[in-house]
Enzyme design. Structure first.
Site, mmCIF file in Angstrom:
data_model
loop_
_atom_site.group_PDB
_atom_site.id
_atom_site.type_symbol
_atom_site.label_atom_id
_atom_site.label_comp_id
_atom_site.label_asym_id
_atom_site.label_seq_id
_atom_site.Cartn_x
_atom_site.Cartn_y
_atom_site.Cartn_z
ATOM 1 N N LYS A 153 23.988 -2.571 63.477
ATOM 2 C CA LYS A 153 24.824 -2.191 62.335
ATOM 3 C C LYS A 153 24.055 -1.189 61.491
ATOM 4 O O LYS A 153 22.971 -1.485 60.985
ATOM 5 C CB LYS A 153 25.167 -3.426 61.509
ATOM 6 C CG LYS A 153 25.963 -3.099 60.259
ATOM 7 C CD LYS A 153 26.458 -4.355 59.595
ATOM 8 C CE LYS A 153 27.150 -4.046 58.285
ATOM 9 N NZ LYS A 153 27.617 -5.254 57.625
ATOM 10 N N LYS A 208 28.288 -0.923 65.230
ATOM 11 C CA LYS A 208 29.122 -0.606 64.065
ATOM 12 C C LYS A 208 28.436 0.458 63.229
ATOM 13 O O LYS A 208 27.243 0.299 62.951
ATOM 14 C CB LYS A 208 29.301 -1.876 63.246
ATOM 15 C CG LYS A 208 30.048 -1.690 61.965
ATOM 16 C CD LYS A 208 30.091 -2.958 61.193
ATOM 17 C CE LYS A 208 30.548 -2.643 59.788
ATOM 18 N NZ LYS A 208 30.306 -3.687 58.878
HETATM 19 C C1 PBG Z 1 29.588 -6.898 55.518
HETATM 20 C C2 PBG Z 1 30.538 -6.033 56.231
HETATM 21 C C3 PBG Z 1 30.823 -4.678 55.963
HETATM 22 C C4 PBG Z 1 31.801 -4.297 56.880
HETATM 23 C C5 PBG Z 1 32.091 -5.389 57.685
HETATM 24 N N1 PBG Z 1 31.272 -6.456 57.276
HETATM 25 C C6 PBG Z 1 30.374 -3.778 54.895
HETATM 26 C C7 PBG Z 1 28.980 -3.502 54.570
HETATM 27 O O1 PBG Z 1 28.060 -3.734 55.357
HETATM 28 O O2 PBG Z 1 28.810 -3.024 53.452
HETATM 29 C C8 PBG Z 1 32.388 -2.920 56.945
HETATM 30 C C9 PBG Z 1 33.629 -2.784 57.730
HETATM 31 C C10 PBG Z 1 34.386 -1.544 57.469
HETATM 32 O O3 PBG Z 1 33.923 -0.576 56.849
HETATM 33 O O4 PBG Z 1 35.529 -1.512 57.937
HETATM 34 N N2 PBG Z 1 30.105 -8.150 55.256
#
Ligand code: PBG
Length: 328
Positions: free
Chosen positions: A196, A249
């Site tokens: 991520k 991601k």
């Molecule tokens: C954190 C989380 C995020 C997303 C999914 N889970 C945001 C972050 O890390 O700030 C982002 C998903 C998206 O942008 O669609 N709980």
């Protein structure tokens, strides 16, 4: 010319032939639909930066889950937005919290639907970071794992099929696996957000989940987007720690990463998260009449699958279910 020449155009000569030789097929079973459940509201609140997506009351979320299932979508991923936030994100692992209730109620209403519970703290902490802070505002890794264990246990108890830790803490998969096994939840899966990135594409999601950090950024725990070799390390660790699924991601700006992780770990189901910013850009351009929404969405999702993703988390899932009903 007196020798047979290969003419690739023969394989493109009609729609039927193109369909026969197509290397990549999107299927409704590829998609996971995100649902945002907000405590203390009636009805649905549209998220301005994500046209077509809403913060929902528990009742509406249940209705949405039923609709999603009737469209043939196999899974949802749930995010909770509590009324009260605190330093330790207590509502994330409270059995009476909005997310615990949502998991339980959705699973009881639509048992066939796979419920994936995003396990993080950022929607529940007053400071918006994904863990416990020290006095200098740094996220403490190991104390955060203790909270993630509680969170995973509660979600599993409420009926979640899969726990999806998204906080990028070191050792989070091992911690969650042991918490689940110790309490007998051997069959609850772990879909780790293994790779991520600290991405600028999450902006609209943070509006939706009310989870923007109050100060600083997430660069000390999420990955640097200049790195790709590190993605192999993160994935390998998660596999060793007991992850059932890996995830990359965001997806679209990271197709090289998806492709690499699939090649390195072909035996692992790989999810890719087509994140909020990727969705909102398509919506905005389509609204201006600059691109055709459906064709571009299909092309993007196909590219994510072609790169190697087996599962795609996308805000387009419901639209795709409808579009796949016709010809894509
Ligand atoms: C954190 C989380 C995020 C997303 C999914 N889970 C945001 C972050 O890390 O700030 C982002 C998903 C998206 O942008 O669609 N709980």
């Amino acid at each position: 010319m007196n020798f047979p020449i290969t003419r690739p155009r023969r394989l493109r000569s009609s729609r039927a032939i193109r369909d026969m030789v197509a290397e990549t097929q999107l299927s409704i079973s590829d998609f996971v639909y995100p649902i945002f459940v907000k405590e203390g509201i009636d009805g649905k609140i549209p998220i301005e930066s994500m046209p077509g997506i809403y913060q929902m009351s528990l009742e509406d979320a249940k209705r949405e889950a039923k609709e999603v299932e009737s469209l043939g979508i196999k899974a949802v991923i749930l995010f909770g937005i509590p009324q009260k936030k605190d330093e330790l994100g207590s509502e994330a692992y409270s059995e009476s919290g909005i997310i615990a209730r949502a998991i339980h109620e959705i699973k009881s209403t639509v048992p066939e639907l796979v419920v994936i519970a995003d396990a993080c703290l950022c929607e529940y902490t007053s400071h918006g970071h994904c863990g416990i802070l020290d006095k200098n505002g740094n996220v403490l890794n190991d104390p955060t794992l203790e909270l993630l264990k509680k969170e995973a246990y509660v979600y599993a108890r409420m009926g979640a099929d899969i726990i999806a830790p998204s906080g990028m803490m070191d050792g989070m998969v091992r911690a969650i696996r042991s918490a689940l096994d110790e309490s007998g939840f051997y069959n609850t899966g772990i879909m780790s957000y293994s790779v991520k990135y600290s991405s600028n594409f999450y902006g609209p999601f943070r509006d939706a989940a009310e989870s923007a950090p109050a100060f600083g950024d997430r660069k000390s725990y999420q990955m640097d987007f200049r790195n790709v070799r590190e993605a192999i390390k993160e994935s390998k660790l998660d596999i060793e720690e007991g992850a059932d699924y890996l995830m990359v991601k965001p997806a679209l700006a990271y197709l090289d990463v998806i492709s690499l992780i699939k090649r390195e770990f072909p035996y692992m189901p790989l999810a890719a998260y087509n994140v909020s910013g990727e969705y909102s850009m398509v919506k905005a351009a389509a609204k201006s009449g600059w691109i055709d929404e459906k064709s571009v969405a299909v092309e993007i999702l196909t590219s994510i699958k072609r790169a190697g993703a087996d599962i795609i988390i996308t805000y387009f899932a419901k639209d795709m279910a409808k579009w796949l009903g016709g010809a894509v």
